[in-house]
Write an enzyme that holds these catalytic residues in place. Structure first.
Site, PDB file in Angstrom:
ATOM      1  N   PHE A 116     -11.745 -14.763  11.865  1.00 42.24           N
ATOM      2  CA  PHE A 116     -11.284 -16.294  11.184  1.00 42.24           C
ATOM      3  C   PHE A 116     -11.173 -17.445  12.633  1.00 42.24           C
ATOM      4  CE2 PHE A 116      -6.974 -15.938  11.954  1.00 42.24           C
ATOM      5  CZ  PHE A 116      -6.636 -17.138  11.273  1.00 42.24           C
ATOM      6  N   LYS A 117     -11.016 -16.980  13.476  1.00 33.59           N
ATOM      7  CA  LYS A 117     -10.241 -18.840  14.088  1.00 33.59           C
ATOM      8  C   LYS A 117     -11.737 -19.429  13.722  1.00 33.59           C
ATOM      9  CE  LYS A 117      -6.306 -17.221  16.534  1.00 33.59           C
ATOM     10  NZ  LYS A 117      -6.167 -16.028  15.997  1.00 33.59           N
ATOM     11  N   ASP A 118     -13.333 -18.984  14.124  1.00 35.71           N
ATOM     12  CA  ASP A 118     -13.954 -19.914  13.300  1.00 35.71           C
ATOM     13  C   ASP A 118     -13.974 -21.525  12.701  1.00 35.71           C
ATOM     14  OD1 ASP A 118     -14.923 -19.023  15.853  1.00 35.71           O
ATOM     15  OD2 ASP A 118     -16.386 -17.596  14.739  1.00 35.71           O
TER      16      ASP A 118
END
Ligand SMILES: *Cc1c(COP(=O)(O)O)cnc(C)c1O
Length: 508
Positions: A116-118
């Site tokens: 999710f950090k993308d």
């Protein structure tokens, strides 16, 4: 555009103020506080405008509200580059229904590193490269920004993927030698980009992180780098405004998808359940609510590092407790930095109170909030946590009941969602923060796949594919045959010198 765009200030003091570009460039306020805007919530987003919009169009609307000093042209070029075809799904953050229930999963892992950090780290570098510094005179040369991070595996890779070849930026990532998984190491050491560098450090993660922190506070070194390489150091920390605001977008995108699927009518309330570490992801949900999204509850899901659970139950935040290394390592956190922003808004923007609480945290390792503030927080935020066995059981249960495979972080959320009382008529969205193929061994074990102990991570991926009929993302599966670009290994005490040398290399 708003008349005054210098609206950001620290959670701990009203002055000085700055623009969103300055806040993104600086990352953290000089007094150690987090940048906030008091205007948040005064302007609402009309959710009827969501209909028929693409993810990118929603992002344009939301980011313009939250970052008023960027022009709409700047934002649209950022969005085009951040949410293009490096994403494996056109919806960017697609929604999956769990069986025939009113529970949904929002998949935040279709970006280049499968986590999710993308969503935030594809955007932050674009925003950062458009934060021109104020010039006294025209002949000043634009300074470049060099990002430094220490990583225990995942964030470093997502940041590298975001900053690779972004003009005006460069990046060095340190990781503890031999302390990250083979897949994580290959993800980093095979990263492309002329402006990035990856280096192993002899020591553990804390040694690497302490080394980076010391570099940031080494004013002599910073001055040297600025003068000799025309470069400023910065971090890609999750408290950066430029990482927070892109996450607000997918809450709106989820709502739009629920309306489109006729799971709700426009205006109906929904709940979100969020696997939480540093409190960035769930805070974005709170921002979405303040912008007018009909959010009934936000549920914090933790692992055995359940400091937030205890806080939300008792009103006392106490970091003095043992630290657990869990199978959901990105949530192994004792100080959830972004919580400070939620507290700021919940205590009616009382900078003096925040300063006092954070002072207590630093001095005593704990703070206690007033009862009325706790009551207000609890009317919106629910909480729960899963221990190691419960995480594994949740992975098994979700597959068994819904034929849907989840990773150990998402499993914390799934477990909490299954066990917390709730009103059946309100749909719930579980935020899925990583592809199960990022943690193939634990997932394969949880699903009782045989002989996992004899397999390497790539064989675990294959076994998982075979058992579930799902496909490993090629970015992960193909790492096995890739050749690393980086193989530097250094001692902690050599990190400052290494950073200086890289700054000179990148400046050439
Ligand atoms: C970072 C991370 C989290 C926690 O998100 P916060 O914004 O820090 O609360 C959860 N799951 C995964 C896979 C992550 O990488």
């Amino acid at each position: 555009m708003a008349a005054d765009t210098t609206i950001f200030h620290s959670t701990r003091s009203l002055k000085p103020t700055c623009t969103s570009k300055e806040a993104i460039r600086k990352g953290i306020a000089e007094d150690g506080g987090l940048f906030v805007a008091d205007s948040l919530g005064s302007e609402r987003y009309d959710i009827s405008k969501l209909q028929g919009k693409s993810y990118q169009e929603i992002a344009q609307d939301i980011l313009q509200l939250l970052l008023p000093d960027y022009t709409s042209e700047e934002l649209s070029s950022c969005i085009k580059l951040a949410y293009g075809n490096q994403w494996a799904n056109n919806a960017i953050t697609p929604l999956q229904q769990l069986g025939n229930t009113r529970d949904f999963v929002m998949e935040l892992f279709h970006g280049p590193t499968c986590a999710f950090k993308d969503v935030a780290l594809q955007m932050l570098p674009q925003l950062m490269s458009r934060t021109k510094t104020q010039h006294e005179n025209e002949s000043d040369i634009e300074k470049s920004v060099m990002i430094l991070t220490a990583t225990s595996g995942d964030t470093g890779k997502a940041a590298l993927a975001g900053f690779a070849d972004v003009p005006g930026t460069s990046m060095v990532t340190f990781y503890p030698e031999g302390k990250v998984s083979r897949v994580q190491e290959l993800q980093m050491t095979t990263q492309v980009g002329e402006n990035v560098k990856v280096c192993a450090v002899r020591g553990n993660f804390d040694d690497a992180q302490t080394g980076v922190k010391q570099i940031f506070t080494n004013s002599e070194l910073n001055k040297n780098i600025e003068e000799s390489a025309n470069t400023e150091l910065s971090s890609a920390n999750s408290i950066n405004v430029g990482r927070l605001v892109p996450q607000v977008v997918y809450y709106f995108a989820a709502y739009k998808q629920l309306v489109e699927r006729k799971a709700i009518a426009l205006g109906d309330e929904v709940e979100f359940c969020v696997p939480t570490g540093n409190f960035g992801d769930i805070l974005a949900g709170y921002y979405a609510k303040m912008l007018g999204l009909p959010v009934k509850h936000l549920i914090v899901a933790s692992n055995s590092n359940n400091v937030l659970f205890d806080f939300l139950v008792s009103g006392t935040y106490n970091r003095q407790r043992s630290f657990h290394h869990t199978v959901a390592p990105s949530m192994d956190i004792l100080v959830s930095s972004n919580l400070e922003r939620m507290l700021y808004y919940m205590c009616d923007k009382d900078t003096r109170l925040i300063q006092m609480l954070m002072n207590d945290l630093q001095q005593w390792g704990a703070f206690e909030i007033p009862e009325n503030v706790l009551a207000k927080i609890r009317s919106l935020f629910g909480c729960g946590w899963a221990n190691e066995d419960q995480i594994r059981e949740a992975i098994y249960d979700c597959w068994n009941k819904y034929k849907y495979v989840i990773d150990p972080h998402t499993a914390c959320g799934f477990f909490v969602m299954q066990n917390i009382p709730h009103d059946e008529s309100t749909p719930r969205v579980l935020l899925s923060t990583a592809s199960p193929y990022k943690f193939p061994r634990i997932v394969a074990e949880a699903l009782n796949i045989e002989h996992v102990q004899d397999m390497n991570d790539f064989k675990c991926m294959d076994a998982l594919s075979k058992a579930t009929g799902t496909k490993a993302p090629s970015m992960l599966r193909n790492l096995e045959n890739k050749t690393p670009r980086f193989n530097d290994v250094i001692n902690v005490e050599d990190m400052p010198e290494y950073v200086l040398a890289q700054a000179h290399n990148f400046a050439k």
